[in-house]
Design a protein around this motif. Structure first.
Motif, PDB file in Angstrom:
ATOM      1  N   ILE A  62       0.860  -1.174   0.000  1.00  0.00           N
ATOM      2  CA  ILE A  62       0.000   0.000   0.000  1.00  0.00           C
ATOM      3  C   ILE A  62       0.900   1.228   0.000  1.00  0.00           C
ATOM      4  O   ILE A  62       1.663   1.454   0.939  1.00  0.00           O
ATOM      5  N   ALA A  63       0.846   1.995  -1.081  1.00  0.00           N
ATOM      6  CA  ALA A  63       1.709   3.164  -1.228  1.00  0.00           C
ATOM      7  C   ALA A  63       0.860   4.423  -1.263  1.00  0.00           C
ATOM      8  O   ALA A  63      -0.186   4.474  -1.919  1.00  0.00           O
ATOM      9  N   ASP A  64       1.299   5.425  -0.529  1.00  0.00           N
ATOM     10  CA  ASP A  64       0.664   6.735  -0.553  1.00  0.00           C
ATOM     11  C   ASP A  64       1.433   7.623  -1.518  1.00  0.00           C
ATOM     12  O   ASP A  64       2.612   7.922  -1.298  1.00  0.00           O
ATOM     13  N   LEU A  65       0.775   8.036  -2.583  1.00  0.00           N
ATOM     14  CA  LEU A  65       1.373   8.941  -3.557  1.00  0.00           C
ATOM     15  C   LEU A  65       0.780  10.325  -3.338  1.00  0.00           C
ATOM     16  O   LEU A  65      -0.440  10.491  -3.327  1.00  0.00           O
ATOM     17  N   VAL A  66       1.641  11.296  -3.160  1.00  0.00           N
ATOM     18  CA  VAL A  66       1.200  12.646  -2.836  1.00  0.00           C
ATOM     19  C   VAL A  66       1.331  13.537  -4.062  1.00  0.00           C
ATOM     20  O   VAL A  66       2.441  13.872  -4.465  1.00  0.00           O
ATOM     21  N   PRO A  67       0.220  13.916  -4.690  1.00  0.00           N
ATOM     22  CA  PRO A  67       0.303  14.837  -5.817  1.00  0.00           C
ATOM     23  C   PRO A  67       0.629  16.240  -5.326  1.00  0.00           C
ATOM     24  O   PRO A  67       0.083  16.715  -4.337  1.00  0.00           O
ATOM     25  N   HIS A  68       1.535  16.896  -6.018  1.00  0.00           N
ATOM     26  CA  HIS A  68       1.889  18.278  -5.700  1.00  0.00           C
ATOM     27  C   HIS A  68       1.346  19.138  -6.818  1.00  0.00           C
ATOM     28  O   HIS A  68       1.844  19.116  -7.933  1.00  0.00           O
ATOM     29  N   ALA A  69       0.294  19.884  -6.538  1.00  0.00           N
ATOM     30  CA  ALA A  69      -0.388  20.655  -7.583  1.00  0.00           C
ATOM     31  C   ALA A  69      -0.174  22.154  -7.404  1.00  0.00           C
ATOM     32  O   ALA A  69      -1.010  22.963  -7.762  1.00  0.00           O
ATOM     33  N   GLY A  70       0.941  22.537  -6.864  1.00  0.00           N
ATOM     34  CA  GLY A  70       1.206  23.952  -6.679  1.00  0.00           C
ATOM     35  C   GLY A  70       1.004  24.380  -5.250  1.00  0.00           C
ATOM     36  O   GLY A  70       0.229  23.787  -4.505  1.00  0.00           O
ATOM     37  N   THR A  71       1.678  25.431  -4.856  1.00  0.00           N
ATOM     38  CA  THR A  71       1.655  25.885  -3.461  1.00  0.00           C
ATOM     39  C   THR A  71       0.581  26.932  -3.196  1.00  0.00           C
ATOM     40  O   THR A  71       0.349  27.286  -2.050  1.00  0.00           O
ATOM     41  N   LEU A  72      -0.065  27.404  -4.250  1.00  0.00           N
ATOM     42  CA  LEU A  72      -0.999  28.516  -4.066  1.00  0.00           C
ATOM     43  C   LEU A  72      -2.455  28.079  -3.998  1.00  0.00           C
ATOM     44  O   LEU A  72      -3.321  28.882  -3.694  1.00  0.00           O
ATOM     45  N   ILE A  73      -2.755  26.816  -4.256  1.00  0.00           N
ATOM     46  CA  ILE A  73      -4.145  26.386  -4.216  1.00  0.00           C
ATOM     47  C   ILE A  73      -4.513  25.942  -2.807  1.00  0.00           C
ATOM     48  O   ILE A  73      -3.660  25.550  -2.011  1.00  0.00           O
ATOM     49  N   SER A  74      -5.792  25.963  -2.519  1.00  0.00           N
ATOM     50  CA  SER A  74      -6.264  25.666  -1.174  1.00  0.00           C
ATOM     51  C   SER A  74      -6.309  24.165  -0.936  1.00  0.00           C
ATOM     52  O   SER A  74      -6.229  23.355  -1.863  1.00  0.00           O
TER      53      SER A  74
END
Length: 269
Positions: A62-74
């Motif tokens: 079981i792997a947790d993949l963390v999407p990084h979609a920019g630092t400015l979105i809520s």
């Protein structure tokens, strides 16, 4: 890069050890699909469309993949993006898990990713996989969207994807695209791919003679034969908009190998 409480949870549950290549491919395929999704749906954030592995837990993989979609979105926007991505990805993958569907707009790259996604499960005797959009609220795990698949579904998907890739290869190598073909002799019986069928067709834009028909792909054969067998209308009153490879003899067309059927139309007769 903490994912804002939203992540993609990938579960690979197999009875046998997993090949390293299949293990890595299950994650890289999602990363590729996520980047495509962000480029298509959120082009303003596509430069930040990266996926990071946060944790791999024991037991089932079981792997947790963390999407990084920019630092400015809520936080809420990040959760929404993850949910919508998993939902959209699940819908596209499920088309092939059924074993009899195809995505009209799928590229070879996407087909490769979808095949890699189910590869480890397909090789297992009794495997299960899941891709889920997971968020934690007040310490509670919540699944917002998910797609699951087992060994049989994964094997069916791989076969269907392989057939689709062959069809795309045939289309890309066609000599002529979107030409109108009309039957002069037809046969409702099944025909082998790659050999003369006994049927004859005419393509006026290429030759004024009727020539032998060759089915250049199984998909083209299936669609044309379905029209012959299941539609009550006269096949000779129908036109087929097709891609063909033109086989020649002495510099003249000698046979047509149909690789793809775009459209079937009624002729004015």
């Amino acid at each position: 890069m903490d994912g804002g409480g939203a992540h993609i949870e990938v579960t690979i549950d197999t009875e046998e050890p997993i090949e390293l290549g299949d293990f890595v491919s299950a994650f890289t395929s999602i990363a590729n699909q996520y980047e495509r999704y962000m480029k298509r749906e959120h082009p303003d954030l596509r430069d930040d469309a990266k996926v990071y592995v946060r944790e791999v837990r024991t037991g089932s993989i079981i792997a947790d993949l963390v999407p990084h979609a920019g630092t400015l979105i809520s936080l809420m926007d990040q959760i929404l993006i993850v949910r919508q991505f998993v939902h959209a990805y699940g819908e596209r993958l499920s088309v092939y898990l059924g074993g009899n569907g195809r995505l009209d707009d799928a590229s070879k790259g996407e087909l490769d990713d979808l095949m890699k996604q189910v590869g480890a499960i397909a090789k297992s005797k009794n495997g299960k996989g899941q891709i889920a959009a997971v968020v934690y609220e007040n310490g509670q795990r919540q699944v917002r969207a998910a797609v699951t698949f087992n060994t049989n579904e994964s094997r069916a998907a791989i076969k269907q994807i392989e057939d689709h890739r062959k069809a795309l290869d045939a289309i890309s190598s066609a000599d002529r695209q979107r030409v109108l073909m009309v039957f002069k002799r037809s046969d409702v019986g099944s025909a082998d791919v790659g050999v003369k069928s006994g049927e004859r067709v005419i393509i006026e834009s290429l030759s004024d003679r009727d020539l032998p028909l060759i089915y250049g792909s199984s998909l083209a054969e299936e669609r044309i034969k379905d029209q012959m067998r299941n539609i009550e209308e006269n096949i000779y009153h129908k036109g087929f908009v097709v891609d063909v490879n033109v086989q020649t003899r002495g510099g003249r067309p000698a046979a047509y190998a149909v690789t793809h059927v775009h459209q079937i139309i009624d002729l004015d007769v």
